[in-house]
Design a protein around this motif. Structure first.
Motif, PDB file in Angstrom:
ATOM      1  N   LYS A  79      16.088 -12.542  -3.217  1.00  0.00           N
ATOM      2  CA  LYS A  79      16.676 -12.237  -1.905  1.00  0.00           C
ATOM      3  C   LYS A  79      15.612 -12.006  -0.840  1.00  0.00           C
ATOM      4  CE  LYS A  79      20.856 -12.448  -3.438  1.00  0.00           C
ATOM      5  NZ  LYS A  79      21.537 -13.704  -3.274  1.00  0.00           N
ATOM      6  N   SER A  80      14.483 -12.686  -0.987  1.00  0.00           N
ATOM      7  CA  SER A  80      13.411 -12.614   0.007  1.00  0.00           C
ATOM      8  C   SER A  80      13.671 -13.637   1.101  1.00  0.00           C
ATOM      9  CB  SER A  80      12.064 -12.903  -0.647  1.00  0.00           C
ATOM     10  OG  SER A  80      11.790 -11.985  -1.666  1.00  0.00           O
ATOM     11  N   THR A  95       6.669 -13.438   5.134  1.00  0.00           N
ATOM     12  CA  THR A  95       7.571 -13.290   4.005  1.00  0.00           C
ATOM     13  C   THR A  95       7.992 -11.831   3.875  1.00  0.00           C
ATOM     14  OG1 THR A  95       6.375 -15.066   2.885  1.00  0.00           O
ATOM     15  CG2 THR A  95       7.878 -13.752   1.548  1.00  0.00           C
ATOM     16  N   TRP A  96       9.307 -11.603   3.928  1.00  0.00           N
ATOM     17  CA  TRP A  96       9.870 -10.293   3.664  1.00  0.00           C
ATOM     18  C   TRP A  96      10.288 -10.283   2.204  1.00  0.00           C
ATOM     19  CZ3 TRP A  96      10.125 -12.766   8.253  1.00  0.00           C
ATOM     20  CH2 TRP A  96       9.794 -12.038   9.397  1.00  0.00           C
ATOM     21  N   GLU A  97       9.543  -9.532   1.389  1.00  0.00           N
ATOM     22  CA  GLU A  97       9.751  -9.543  -0.067  1.00  0.00           C
ATOM     23  C   GLU A  97      11.022  -8.804  -0.480  1.00  0.00           C
ATOM     24  OE1 GLU A  97       7.717 -11.260  -2.024  1.00  0.00           O
ATOM     25  OE2 GLU A  97       6.140 -11.662  -0.559  1.00  0.00           O
ATOM     26  N   LYS A  98      11.309  -7.676   0.162  1.00  0.00           N
ATOM     27  CA  LYS A  98      12.467  -6.860  -0.214  1.00  0.00           C
ATOM     28  C   LYS A  98      13.534  -6.948   0.869  1.00  0.00           C
ATOM     29  CE  LYS A  98      10.843  -3.641  -3.484  1.00  0.00           C
ATOM     30  NZ  LYS A  98      11.905  -3.371  -4.402  1.00  0.00           N
ATOM     31  N   PRO A 138       6.200  -7.404   6.577  1.00  0.00           N
ATOM     32  CA  PRO A 138       6.177  -8.715   5.919  1.00  0.00           C
ATOM     33  C   PRO A 138       4.746  -9.116   5.555  1.00  0.00           C
ATOM     34  CG  PRO A 138       6.495  -8.975   8.271  1.00  0.00           C
ATOM     35  CD  PRO A 138       6.551  -7.502   7.995  1.00  0.00           C
ATOM     36  N   THR A 139       4.647  -9.939   4.538  1.00  0.00           N
ATOM     37  CA  THR A 139       3.366 -10.512   4.149  1.00  0.00           C
ATOM     38  C   THR A 139       3.113 -11.721   5.035  1.00  0.00           C
ATOM     39  OG1 THR A 139       3.759  -9.833   1.871  1.00  0.00           O
ATOM     40  CG2 THR A 139       2.054 -11.506   2.234  1.00  0.00           C
ATOM     41  N   VAL A 140       1.966 -11.737   5.698  1.00  0.00           N
ATOM     42  CA  VAL A 140       1.626 -12.829   6.606  1.00  0.00           C
ATOM     43  C   VAL A 140       0.488 -13.636   5.998  1.00  0.00           C
ATOM     44  CG1 VAL A 140       0.832 -13.439   8.922  1.00  0.00           C
ATOM     45  CG2 VAL A 140       2.341 -11.466   8.603  1.00  0.00           C
TER      46      VAL A 140
END
Length: 171
Positions: free
Chosen positions: A93-94, A121-124, A132-134
């Motif tokens: 559900k990312s 990227t939004w992991e949770k 978010p991870t960029v």
């Protein structure tokens, strides 16, 4: 009885590119802007991830936008590599968004175009306390593109494809 219908459009975004308006022709936009839009669409289709398993299932089909815009070799490589990453993101559900961060360009003497992009990227899901991870990357693309309509195109099939909800970028 006489009835009067007055349509109203709400502006969903402050950016003019995100507002409804009269579609522009490729000739009006110019070749470089039209190519730029198609490349941005391609990069988005290549990397984005939605928290929906059906989304990635439809994108791996042979008639998907990415498949129609890619050579068979490139699409097969995407299906074997990046599609599995997107599948895992969807299962967790990312969500991942894509943005081309510079102008695309073709270095002198090279057959490849250089496209720099950024992925967020939004992991949770639903946890806004986690940033978010960029990540950033560069894609080198061998683009086959000619301005204008192709000869021998079945216009009726093209119209039907668009009427059925097909993506105009694939056309």
């Amino acid at each position: 009885q006489k009835q009067l219908v007055i349509p109203y459009f709400f502006q969903p975004n402050n950016l003019s590119t995100q507002r409804p308006g009269v579609p522009q022709t490729a000739e009006y936009m110019g070749e470089s802007q039209f190519l730029n839009l198609l490349v941005r669409k391609y990069i988005t289709e290549y990397f984005y991830a939605a928290p929906d398993a059906e989304n990635i299932a439809s994108r791996t089909r042979a008639n998907s936008v990415l498949a129609l815009m890619s050579s068979s070799t490139v699409f097969d490589e995407w299906a074997a590599n990046e599609a599995s990453v997107i599948q895992k993101l969807a299962e967790n559900k990312s969500m991942r968004t894509v943005r081309v961060i510079d102008d695309i360009f073709q270095p002198n003497g090279s057959k490849y175009w250089v496209v720099n992009y950024e992925l967020k990227t939004w992991e949770k899901p639903n946890d806004f306390s986690i940033s978010p991870t960029v990540t950033r990357g560069t894609m080198y693309m061998n683009i086959t593109y000619e301005m204008g309509m192709r000869n021998g195109v079945d216009i009726d099939a093209l119209h039907q494809y668009l009427e059925d909800g097909g993506d105009p970028a694939a056309v």
